[in-house]
Design a protein around this motif. Structure first.
Motif, PDB file in Angstrom:
ATOM      1  N   ILE A 572       0.833  -1.204   0.000  1.00 38.72           N
ATOM      2  CA  ILE A 572       0.000   0.000   0.000  1.00 38.72           C
ATOM      3  C   ILE A 572       0.869   1.255   0.000  1.00 38.72           C
ATOM      4  CG2 ILE A 572      -1.729   1.288   1.295  1.00 38.72           C
ATOM      5  CD1 ILE A 572      -2.790  -1.222  -0.074  1.00 38.72           C
ATOM      6  N   GLU A 576       0.611   4.099  -2.795  1.00 41.04           N
ATOM      7  CA  GLU A 576       0.314   5.499  -2.504  1.00 41.04           C
ATOM      8  C   GLU A 576       1.305   6.429  -3.195  1.00 41.04           C
ATOM      9  OE1 GLU A 576      -1.750   5.185   1.947  1.00 41.04           O
ATOM     10  OE2 GLU A 576       0.375   5.730   1.746  1.00 41.04           O
ATOM     11  N   GLN A 630      -8.198   7.248  -8.853  1.00 36.45           N
ATOM     12  CA  GLN A 630      -8.564   7.546  -7.474  1.00 36.45           C
ATOM     13  C   GLN A 630     -10.074   7.482  -7.328  1.00 36.45           C
ATOM     14  OE1 GLN A 630      -6.299  10.382  -4.880  1.00 36.45           O
ATOM     15  NE2 GLN A 630      -8.093  11.639  -5.248  1.00 36.45           N
ATOM     16  N   SER A 661      -6.123   3.156   0.703  1.00 36.46           N
ATOM     17  CA  SER A 661      -5.066   3.998   1.245  1.00 36.46           C
ATOM     18  C   SER A 661      -5.543   4.659   2.532  1.00 36.46           C
ATOM     19  CB  SER A 661      -4.664   5.068   0.235  1.00 36.46           C
ATOM     20  OG  SER A 661      -3.897   6.085   0.862  1.00 36.46           O
ATOM     21  N   SER A 663      -3.846   6.663   4.243  1.00 39.10           N
ATOM     22  CA  SER A 663      -3.341   8.037   4.237  1.00 39.10           C
ATOM     23  C   SER A 663      -4.290   8.967   3.498  1.00 39.10           C
ATOM     24  CB  SER A 663      -1.959   8.080   3.574  1.00 39.10           C
ATOM     25  OG  SER A 663      -1.075   7.166   4.175  1.00 39.10           O
ATOM     26  N   HIS A 667      -9.890   4.343  -1.881  1.00 41.06           N
ATOM     27  CA  HIS A 667      -9.219   3.342  -2.695  1.00 41.06           C
ATOM     28  C   HIS A 667      -8.492   4.019  -3.860  1.00 41.06           C
ATOM     29  CE1 HIS A 667     -11.797   0.453  -0.571  1.00 41.06           C
ATOM     30  NE2 HIS A 667     -10.941  -0.477  -0.964  1.00 41.06           N
TER      31      HIS A 667
END
Length: 710
Positions: A572, A576, A630, A661, A663, A667
């Motif tokens: 991941i 990112e 995104q 994600s 952060s 997804h």
């Protein structure tokens, strides 16, 4: 092979064996009869029918005609009766004589036996889908099964490979095999025996000879004297005017094909084989060699013994590529830090050949554990075992030139102490690997490769080194060295807390630099590179010292909240940041331009592997590009990896990587899209696994910290 070198296959395992004495009891091979339409479904060897009945419990037909030129044919008829098959007639091409016990038994069961006749032709149902009837003595007999037992030939392949010679005994009309005096012996039908008791006696005699040669004292076993010597039946082979009298079922060769070969001047059996391809199919002449020899002998006015048979080459039977390739047990490798991961309750999973920590913690809280590991890297510091990375050392005066030719970027002018990205292509210009190259000295590079591709990269390096003849040596240090990745905003603080002669300050150790030295008493090669988008250092050291280095880093990182993280968090984190995984985000035809990696391809170098191909492919134009997608926060239907990207209803690409994600709170994915849709802000259509179509905006590769501020 020579000196009794034997490859023995048992199941999926190949045993390489050298034997002092060998006994071959390979048996005999039943031969088919030659007549028109002898390839129709429903016509089979008598031994085939018996195997179906006795081994598999399958009734091969309902109404049968049996062609029997020996006792085996009579036994087949009895087996058919036991299986509930109606035997319409038994046809024996031999002249009438005194009835034997098998014939008497069959007549007692009501079976009609016709002597001195044979099968002249066969006819099939509509479309020749199955046998319908056969003609015997000018009259037709309806049946759906014809079994053929007209004789056998010894299985000569292995004996011939051991130096045996195939002959022909005109008095018995049988093939013979003679072996030179030595350590290979024959027993059973391959030695020419017909009766069961003779076969058993020949086995005892061969065993006694072999054991006596090995130094064992054995009671003498006399050579076998057949209880009866009867000439075999020899079927007259005459070409049918309408053809379809097949001699070689594999190659669809008819009698006339072989006769025509001799008329064209191919009088020797090896030449006939090469001209007609007889014996080149899967059966390798087992069912056609004897009939071919008889046809050629008749056509050239010679004896069958003078004609002989073609060379028998190994293997004698089908071999799987897997058996030849090696063992079938899954190859398992563990890093030098495996025990440390287990002690920390890591969920270990096999990734390729390596066992790697997927996450640390209980399975019941796996998702939470992964999120916490990602958070630790983003806000503090994490520690990852990267020992599975390929590690190659290139040494020699031409080391820079060697890498210049192998990789797309320039390395010959790379300063000592600097690290550069490496992108490797094959000859067709497709991306096959990436890594980094750390120039340790003017004549020494330390190169990393991906876990899954290092074996191929190493093999390619050896190949090209032999071809180019540059002054370099290539060493594979993958197992000898281990690697630790210390990453996160507090990574520098952790390393500074360790006893080291390396200056980890920002100015002394800039990005894409490498240093050699000691850390916590361990000799290390340190590279400041990043796969997570955070401040990162990779520490490589001898594998035997990796556990002590791990312990030291863990202890130094404890005040800073250091947390080890596993493969899922790493996946991941790199997603990112938009970093690719070779083999997941690339395929067999991916080019650097499709990845947006034009920056990694030198425009000044005159040559590197794949350069000409990518230039030619670039002139053809791009059809796809790898982009970031995104998804909206809280989206309910997220496509999985390999889900199709559509344009005007037609597939133009696919999702290569996708994940949630923490952060970003949504997804994200990497995907191939149409080249015209790669611009940021474009919207593409993706087909989910349940068939729903969703529209997703295109964004830059780097979802997190796109300006590299961190």
């Amino acid at each position: 092979y020579e000196d009794n070198w034997l490859p023995l296959i048992e199941g999926n395992r190949l045993h390489r064996t050298r034997a002092r004495e060998v006994i071959l009891a390979t048996g005999a091979i039943e031969q088919p009869a030659v007549f028109r339409n002898n390839d129709l479904p429903g016509i089979m060897l008598g031994s085939a029918a018996q195997r179906l009945i006795r081994h598999y419990g399958v009734r091969p037909g309902t109404s049968a005609v049996v062609l029997a030129a020996n006792d085996d044919g009579y036994r087949t008829a009895l087996d058919l009766l036991d299986a509930g098959v109606s035997v319409v007639e038994l046809v024996d091409p031999r002249p009438a004589g005194e009835a034997g016990p098998l014939e008497t038994e069959l007549r007692g069961k009501g079976v009609t036996i016709r002597k001195g006749a044979t099968i002249e032709t066969a006819e099939g149902t509509v479309g020749n889908r199955h046998l319908a009837r056969v003609r015997v003595g000018g009259s037709w007999i309806a049946c759906d099964l014809l079994t053929v037992s007209i004789g056998q030939a010894p299985a000569w392949q292995l004996p011939c490979q051991a130096g045996g010679k195939v002959g022909y005994d005109a008095s018995t009309q049988a093939m013979t095999i003679t072996l030179p005096q030595g350590s290979v012996h024959l027993a059973g039908a391959v030695a020419g025996t017909d009766e069961l008791q003779d076969a058993i006696a020949s086995g005892r005699h061969a065993a006694a000879v072999a054991l006596s040669r090995l130094g064992h004292v054995m009671a003498a076993e006399p050579p076998v004297t057949p209880t009866s010597v009867r000439p075999r039946y020899v079927q007259p082979i005459v070409a049918d005017a309408k053809g379809r009298d097949f001699v070689d079922f594999d190659e669809d060769l008819q009698v006339k094909d072989l006769q025509n070969a001799t008329k064209d001047g191919y009088r020797e059996i090896e030449l006939v084989k090469r001209f007609t391809t007889v014996g080149m199919g899967p059966s390798q002449g087992r069912h056609s060699a004897l009939a071919t020899a008889r046809i050629v002998a008749e056509a050239t006015g010679r004896s069958v013994g003078e004609i002989g048979i073609t060379t028998a080459r190994p293997p004698v039977g089908p071999e799987t590529l897997g058996a030849l390739a090696g063992h079938h047990e899954a190859l398992e490798r563990r890093t030098a830090l495996h025990a440390r991961h287990v002690a920390l309750k890591a969920a270990m999973k096999p990734v390729g050949a390596w066992w790697r920590p997927y996450y640390y913690g209980d399975a019941s809280s796996a998702e939470e554990a992964v999120r916490e590991e990602i958070l630790a890297v983003r806000e503090g510091v994490g520690l990852l075992d990267v020992s599975t990375l390929g590690k190659l050392e290139i040494r020699g005066p031409d080391a820079g030139e060697f890498l210049d030719r192998l990789y797309t970027m320039a390395h010959a002018n790379q300063p000592v102490g600097r690290v550069r990205y490496c992108l490797m292509l094959n000859e067709m210009g497709s991306v096959i690997d990436d890594g980094v190259a750390y120039r340790m000295a003017q004549d020494q590079f330390y190169v990393t490769a991906t876990t899954g591709a290092v074996a191929r990269v190493y093999a390619d390096m050896l190949f090209w080194n032999a071809d180019w003849r540059l002054r370099v040596d290539v060493l594979n240090l993958t197992g000898a060295f281990s690697g630790l990745n210390v990453t996160g905003p507090k990574a520098r603080q952790v390393l500074k807390a360790l006893d080291s002669d390396i200056d980890f300050s920002r100015d002394a150790f800039p990005y894409l630099s490498g240093r050699d030295g000691m850390v916590a008493g361990v000799p290390v090669r340190v590279m400041r590179i990043g796969f997570t988008g955070e401040l990162s250092y990779e520490l490589h050291c001898p594998s035997s010292l990796a556990p002590s280095l791990w312990d030291a880093v863990m202890a130094a990182g404890r005040p800073h909240g250091l947390r080890p993280y596993g493969l899922e968090a790493s996946r991941i984190l790199r997603l990112e940041k938009g970093h690719i995984l070779i083999g997941q985000d690339t395929d067999a035809i991916t080019t650097p331009d499709e990845l947006g990696f034009g920056w990694a391809v030198s425009k000044k170098k005159p040559f590197f592997v794949g350069k000409r191909s990518i230039e030619m492919r670039a002139r053809l134009g791009q059809t796809r590009k790898l982009v970031g997608l995104q998804f909206p926060a809280g989206a309910s239907n997220i496509p999985g990896e390999s889900c199709l990207v559509l344009r005007d209803g037609a597939p133009v690409g696919q999702i290569t990587s996708v994940g949630y994600s923490p952060s970003l709170g949504r997804h994200i994915a990497l995907a191939y899209v149409h080249a015209d849709d790669h611009a940021e802000g474009s919207r593409v259509t993706v087909k989910c696994r349940d068939g729903e179509l969703v529209e997703v905006p295109v964004v830059a590769h780097a979802f997190f910290d796109p300006t590299n501020a961190r």
